[in-house]
Design an enzyme around this catalytic site. Structure first.
Site, short mmCIF file in Angstrom:
data_model
loop_
_atom_site.label_atom_id
_atom_site.label_comp_id
_atom_site.label_asym_id
_atom_site.label_seq_id
_atom_site.Cartn_x
_atom_site.Cartn_y
_atom_site.Cartn_z
N GLY A 1 10.71 -15.55 -73.72
CA GLY A 1 12.11 -15.17 -73.79
C GLY A 1 12.92 -16.19 -74.55
N GLU B 1 5.48 -13.76 -64.43
CA GLU B 1 5.60 -14.72 -63.33
C GLU B 1 4.39 -14.62 -62.40
OE1 GLU B 1 7.92 -17.14 -63.12
OE2 GLU B 1 8.57 -16.39 -65.05
N ASP C 1 0.51 -12.33 -62.72
CA ASP C 1 -0.02 -10.98 -62.58
C ASP C 1 -0.28 -10.70 -61.11
OD1 ASP C 1 -2.70 -9.34 -62.23
OD2 ASP C 1 -1.77 -8.63 -64.07
#
Length: 701
Positions: free
Chosen positions: A197, A444, A446
């Site tokens: 991000g 954050e 799997d």
């Protein structure tokens, strides 16, 4: 038990609706809503007031380029309104409120999930990494700019070739004593930082995770502060490159991208060195001697991402259920019980099944999240910050985040289907929210990998403490009746249950609905599953690595099932504990029905296991579904109260079908047909004529 007489309330859409039946329990919506808001109620209210503002709402139909620009502008709006500084040090203008910060942050999902996640990248990951992995010098240097958005940044951990396996990332940071610099390199394409991000456009800086190499020794993954772009031109600095991840399945307000580094030099002091330091001469030191423990300590400081996703997923489920249940109390379909009046959707058993079971799970997940948030605050505030506390927090987050995020996707889809074609319209938000939350199950951490982490912890507790009733911190709920497996496998337990029930479905139902009966069944399943896998893996740690891995792989599916069963038990216990805090008798009665619905739904889902393993007789097994159906009938009059207690108004729902418009349409239609029948203008149904003819009666009066 609180009684009411034909109480009629007004729901959040302004529509009058019956809320209880005379002589039945009533829900204290205000008190229940306050309990759901939890410890940080005031902060949640502030965050919801902010999320209700149109400036922060997702605008459907924007291109991903337009959406990104809008979302970045919304970050500035959050800064200007003091919504992002709660967790930062008071010395820098924050308030050192870690639990309150997460409570407020997760509410942003109701405005726009892209905003929630982009804010999480900036302050929950990038800023938190500097704060928790750096020292005072780093805080003074970078945190003010991070807090006020002068330094938009990235959290550069994940690589194209390594996602959940952070320990194996390939980016290196090699220290050169001669220049007192670290050299950052991504040696091959799979080592590029990916899905990052703020990387495609906005990020000026990054916390980059890399293998720290000094004096020829690799000391494992550490975090480094790296400047990415020229703040004036926004061009990458020398040696740094990247590309845009492009359009995604959701969260298109975030500029995810890829980063790569070629001989990028940074000062030695850019190592975030709270847990590992390199001196001028290249000597490495750490307050944590064990490399494995050091690695997990560093990653553990960033657990708040999982905590916040757990809460955001619960919030999204609440929004979906409020919309779908509101609509289902107004929408009518089919003349099932009347020749003239159509049935309200929520009066159909199947509709209740699909919505009320998910409503019960959402309540359980909400109460469990509040416990997780309290644990998080205890650790990060320093109130309870031992190694054991941190391990418990990490394992609890790893247990609950998978369940809540999977549940959110399932709930959004089921609510979408329950609202028919209207549910498919973007204006009612189910499809949009589901697309945005889809990635929550794999970032954050799997979900499947997280449950494997939980399973390993359960095995460790089993090996160390199973013979104690306490059974470690995670399985504290094990009852003291664990006994010889033979009594279950030989059918003796089933015979005993049948004798106790004397063949009566009523007695079987009573046995299942009792709190201790549900606790025993849910706990025994976890205990048995862990014990069985633990027994199968006994001695595997003494085998050669490849053989041990093969043995573990043979039982991986069973392990993950056990971890999920354990997480479900934690949710059930959180719900049960919350019941003990309810003062109003009517509310407690209704919430107990809802808790029972959650517990029995779990038992029904795994009924084959209970039957095959002798935990339930066929008699009791047959009563589970029937009792669930009886609970649905009891909960039905309180459905609107239960979703109104979530506290989300029209400005949070922003769904056309939750405004009362459907009730208006239905009332108009019913008035029209009633007027036709009253004045005799209603045409005669052909089937009525044929029925009279077959009965030999005149066709006209």
């Amino acid at each position: 038990m609180t009684e009411v007489v034909d109480r009629v309330g007004t729901n959040s859409a302004g529509v009058s609706a019956p809320r209880a039946i005379a002589g039945h329990p009533a829900v204290d919506v205000a008190a229940l809503g306050e309990q759901l808001l939890g410890k940080w109620a005031d902060i949640r209210r502030q965050a919801r007031e902010l999320s209700a503002r149109s400036e922060l709402h997702k605008t459907e139909g924007l291109t991903h380029t337009e959406h990104r620009k809008r979302t970045f502008g919304q970050l500035r709006y959050l800064v200007d309104n003091g919504a992002v500084h709660r967790a930062f040090p008071a010395s820098l203008g924050g308030s050192d409120d870690h639990g309150g910060n997460i409570a407020g942050f997760e509410e942003l999902v109701t405005a726009d999930p892209s905003l929630q996640i982009k804010a999480g990248v900036q302050w929950g990951l990038f800023g938190s990494a500097v704060m928790h992995l750096g020292t005072e010098e780093h805080h003074r240097k970078w945190l003010p700019g991070i807090m006020n958005l002068d330094i938009p940044g990235c959290f550069a951990m994940t690589e194209t070739g390594h996602g959940s396996d952070v320990a194996s990332i390939a980016t290196t940071a090699t220290y050169e004593p001669a220049t007192q610099e670290f050299v950052i390199d991504t040696p091959f394409r799979a080592a590029w930082k990916d899905y990052i991000g703020n990387a495609a456009i906005d990020g000026l800086g990054a916390v980059v995770f890399a293998q720290l190499v000094t004096l020829g020794v690799n000391h494992g993954v550490h975090a480094f502060y790296v400047d990415l772009r020229n703040p004036d031109t926004k061009e990458f600095l020398p040696g740094i490159g990247g590309e845009d991840d492009g359009v995604k399945g959701g969260l298109n307000g975030i500029d995810n991208g890829r980063l790569h580094f070629s001989v990028v030099r940074i000062p030695r002091t850019n190592l975030l060195n709270r847990y590992g330091n390199v001196d001028v001469d290249g000597t490495y030191s750490s307050p944590i001697a064990s490399p494995g423990r050091r690695f997990f300590t560093m990653l553990g400081t960033l657990v708040q991402g999982r905590v916040s996703l757990d809460g955001a997923a619960v919030a999204a489920s609440k929004v979906a259920l409020k919309t779908a249940i509101q609509y289902a109390t107004e929408r009518r379909q089919f003349n099932a019980s009347s020749p003239t009046e159509e049935e309200v959707l929520l009066d159909y058993q199947r509709h209740q099944r699909r919505l009320f079971t998910r409503l019960a799970t959402t309540y359980a997940a909400s109460f469990a999240h509040e416990q997780l948030l309290q644990k998080f605050d205890d650790v990060f505030s320093g109130a309870h910050d031992s190694d054991g506390d941190r391990q418990d927090l990490e394992t609890l987050a790893a247990a609950l985040k998978p369940l809540s995020t999977w549940h959110a996707l399932d709930t959004l889809q089921e609510c979408r289907e329950a609202c028919g074609g209207a549910g498919f319209l973007i204006e009612n938000r189910f499809a949009s929210l589901r697309a945005d939350l889809d990635v929550y199950v794999t970032f954050e951490g799997d979900n499947t990998v997280l449950l494997q982490l939980v399973a390993k912890r359960l095995l460790a507790d089993y090996a160390n403490e199973f013979r104690n009733v306490d059974f470690g911190v995670l399985a504290r709920y094990v009852v003291g009746q664990a006994a010889d497996v033979a009594i279950h496998r030989t059918g003796l337990r089933q015979v005993a249950q049948f004798v106790a029930d004397t063949g009566s479905p009523q007695k079987a139902a009573i046995a299942l609905r009792h709190e201790e009966g549900q606790r025993a069944l849910l706990t025994e399943r976890v205990q048995s599953m862990v014990a069985e896998v633990g027994s199968a893996l006994k001695g595997a740690n003494k085998l050669p690595q490849h053989q041990a891995a093969a043995v573990f792989n043979l039982h991986q599916d069973d392990l993950i099932d056990a971890a999920q069963a354990h997480a479900e038990l934690l949710q059930w216990e959180a719900f049960t504990e919350a019941l003990s805090q309810v003062a109003d008798p009517g509310t407690k009665t209704v919430l107990t029905w809802l808790r029972d619905l959650f517990g029995l739904s779990l038992i029904e889902k795994n009924l084959s296991w209970y039957l095959m393993n002798g935990r339930l007789s066929m008699q009791r097994g047959r009563t589970v579904g029937d009792y669930i159906n009886r609970l649905l009938i009891k909960i039905r009059p309180h459905a609107l109260d239960l979703v109104d207690a979530f506290g989300y108004g029209p400005e949070h729902l922003r769904a056309a079908i939750a405004t009362g418009a459907e009730q208006t349409r239905q009332d108009e239609a019913r008035d029209y047909f009633r007027a036709q029948r009253a004045c005799g203008r209603a045409p005669v149904d052909e089937r009525a004529i044929l029925g009279r003819q077959s009965a030999g009666k005149p066709t006209q009066s």
